[in-house]
Write an enzyme that holds these catalytic residues in place. Sequence first.
Site, PDB file in Angstrom:
ATOM      1  N   ASP A 104       0.869  -1.177   0.000  1.00  0.00           N
ATOM      2  CA  ASP A 104       0.000   0.000   0.000  1.00  0.00           C
ATOM      3  C   ASP A 104       0.903   1.224   0.000  1.00  0.00           C
ATOM      4  OD1 ASP A 104      -2.846  -0.958   0.300  1.00  0.00           O
ATOM      5  OD2 ASP A 104      -1.950  -1.975   2.013  1.00  0.00           O
ATOM      6  N   ARG A 112       3.753   2.591   3.161  1.00  0.00           N
ATOM      7  CA  ARG A 112       4.588   1.660   3.934  1.00  0.00           C
ATOM      8  C   ARG A 112       6.062   2.042   3.907  1.00  0.00           C
ATOM      9  NH1 ARG A 112       0.111   0.685   6.314  1.00  0.00           N
ATOM     10  NH2 ARG A 112      -1.315  -0.730   5.225  1.00  0.00           N
ATOM     11  N   ARG A 177      -7.279  10.037   2.322  1.00  0.00           N
ATOM     12  CA  ARG A 177      -6.958   9.097   1.253  1.00  0.00           C
ATOM     13  C   ARG A 177      -7.697   9.374  -0.052  1.00  0.00           C
ATOM     14  NH1 ARG A 177      -8.070   3.353   3.732  1.00  0.00           N
ATOM     15  NH2 ARG A 177      -6.854   2.645   1.928  1.00  0.00           N
ATOM     16  N   LYS A 207      -9.148   1.381  -6.141  1.00  0.00           N
ATOM     17  CA  LYS A 207      -9.870   0.889  -4.962  1.00  0.00           C
ATOM     18  C   LYS A 207     -10.667   2.037  -4.328  1.00  0.00           C
ATOM     19  CE  LYS A 207      -5.941   1.366  -1.757  1.00  0.00           C
ATOM     20  NZ  LYS A 207      -4.909   0.640  -0.982  1.00  0.00           N
ATOM     21  N   HIS A 208     -11.801   1.711  -3.636  1.00  0.00           N
ATOM     22  CA  HIS A 208     -12.332   0.414  -3.224  1.00  0.00           C
ATOM     23  C   HIS A 208     -13.724   0.280  -3.856  1.00  0.00           C
ATOM     24  CE1 HIS A 208      -9.613   1.860  -0.035  1.00  0.00           C
ATOM     25  NE2 HIS A 208      -9.292   0.585   0.145  1.00  0.00           N
ATOM     26  N   HIS A 220     -12.699  -2.396   8.353  1.00  0.00           N
ATOM     27  CA  HIS A 220     -11.682  -3.084   9.140  1.00  0.00           C
ATOM     28  C   HIS A 220     -12.292  -3.590  10.448  1.00  0.00           C
ATOM     29  CE1 HIS A 220      -9.168  -0.582   6.502  1.00  0.00           C
ATOM     30  NE2 HIS A 220      -8.205  -1.473   6.696  1.00  0.00           N
ATOM     31  N   ASP A 291     -10.464  -6.926  -0.924  1.00  0.00           N
ATOM     32  CA  ASP A 291      -9.811  -6.310   0.220  1.00  0.00           C
ATOM     33  C   ASP A 291      -9.525  -7.452   1.201  1.00  0.00           C
ATOM     34  OD1 ASP A 291      -8.732  -4.391   1.894  1.00  0.00           O
ATOM     35  OD2 ASP A 291     -10.425  -3.021   1.718  1.00  0.00           O
TER      36      ASP A 291
END
Length: 369
Positions: A104, A112, A177, A207-208, A220, A291
């Site tokens: 990601d 990351r 985001r 995405k998403h 999540h 996902d």
Amino acid sequence: MRRLATASLLGILLAAGCGATLAPDGARLSALERELGSLFLVGFRGTEAVGNTDLARLFCECRVGGVLLLGRNIVDSDQLARLTGALTTQSAACTSTKLLVAVDAEGGHVMRLAPKFGWPATFSAQELGETNDFVLTELEARRIGAMLRAAGINWDLAPVVDVGYNPANPVIVGAARSFGANPVQVTEHARVFIQGLRAEGVLTTLKHFPGHGSSFGDTHQGFTDVTDTASPELELAPYRALIAEGLADSVMTAHVFNKRLDEQYPATLSRATVSGLLRSDLGFKGPVISDDLRMGAIERQYGIGEAAVLALDAGVDVLLIVDDRLPDGGSATQLALAAITRALANGTLDPARVEAAVERVRAFRARLP
């Protein structure tokens, strides 16, 4: 005599009931089973490949086709390059194929290769959208792409094309985001972001799907219903445009539930959403990635095995498992593979659907430099 034999066969089939299925072809299933691992993108624990028993299991027993890197796998740039090189070598030894190495790298908070590990800071999608300079967005994508390639990463799970029109959305808008609340602006920035990454030899992901920017919840954590907040005319616009322009390398589904699309399943597990809306209506021909199947919205409700089967049946091609290690030390990937194998053997999962997924992933991998 031929008419009598045909009538007898028809009678047997009718007596067996409308739900009867022919026994799967053993040779076909045996050949397919060796390819099932290629449909997985899996996260693991550890910062080195040598002596990592989890990785040995994933590559040589499960034969996974891709790995996902997270912060827990990273120390610094030298270590990461050494790790990805070892992963690629170990994968080739066990599977004889190129390894998809994903991360990601959206920019901003979801990056990351972060400053805490020694990389320079990057702009978030929100910052790029607010600046609204398309040249800057493409240059930033090229900078991110160069960082990824130097680290041995060939697949970026970005850009986010969620239209952030709900200011109270916690997981997309709240985390900066989204490129913005205007679908045209989101599309324009996503377009040049993709072009920048491609210029550096990195594959991308929209995405998403079909949109997470309207939600008040976070998948999540658990079940997230967007039935009353989703706006298809806004949220599908970036997908419609970028798919038509050939700029969608892959598409990631969301775990959101919208009863106007499917009264039973969230998007990742919904045939109406994936095979219907995304493939038939929008014309997407490339690989669809789920996902994380271990997110609360999926694992708590369905379990890993059932979710994997349902996702494949819905039209998903790549199953994402962010953390392979289960609480008991077992492998989530092995659990999913066993469920898929059973479903193929008992005829509840069509081998043709899985073969199509294998072919899409194979074509996607063939695009690696």
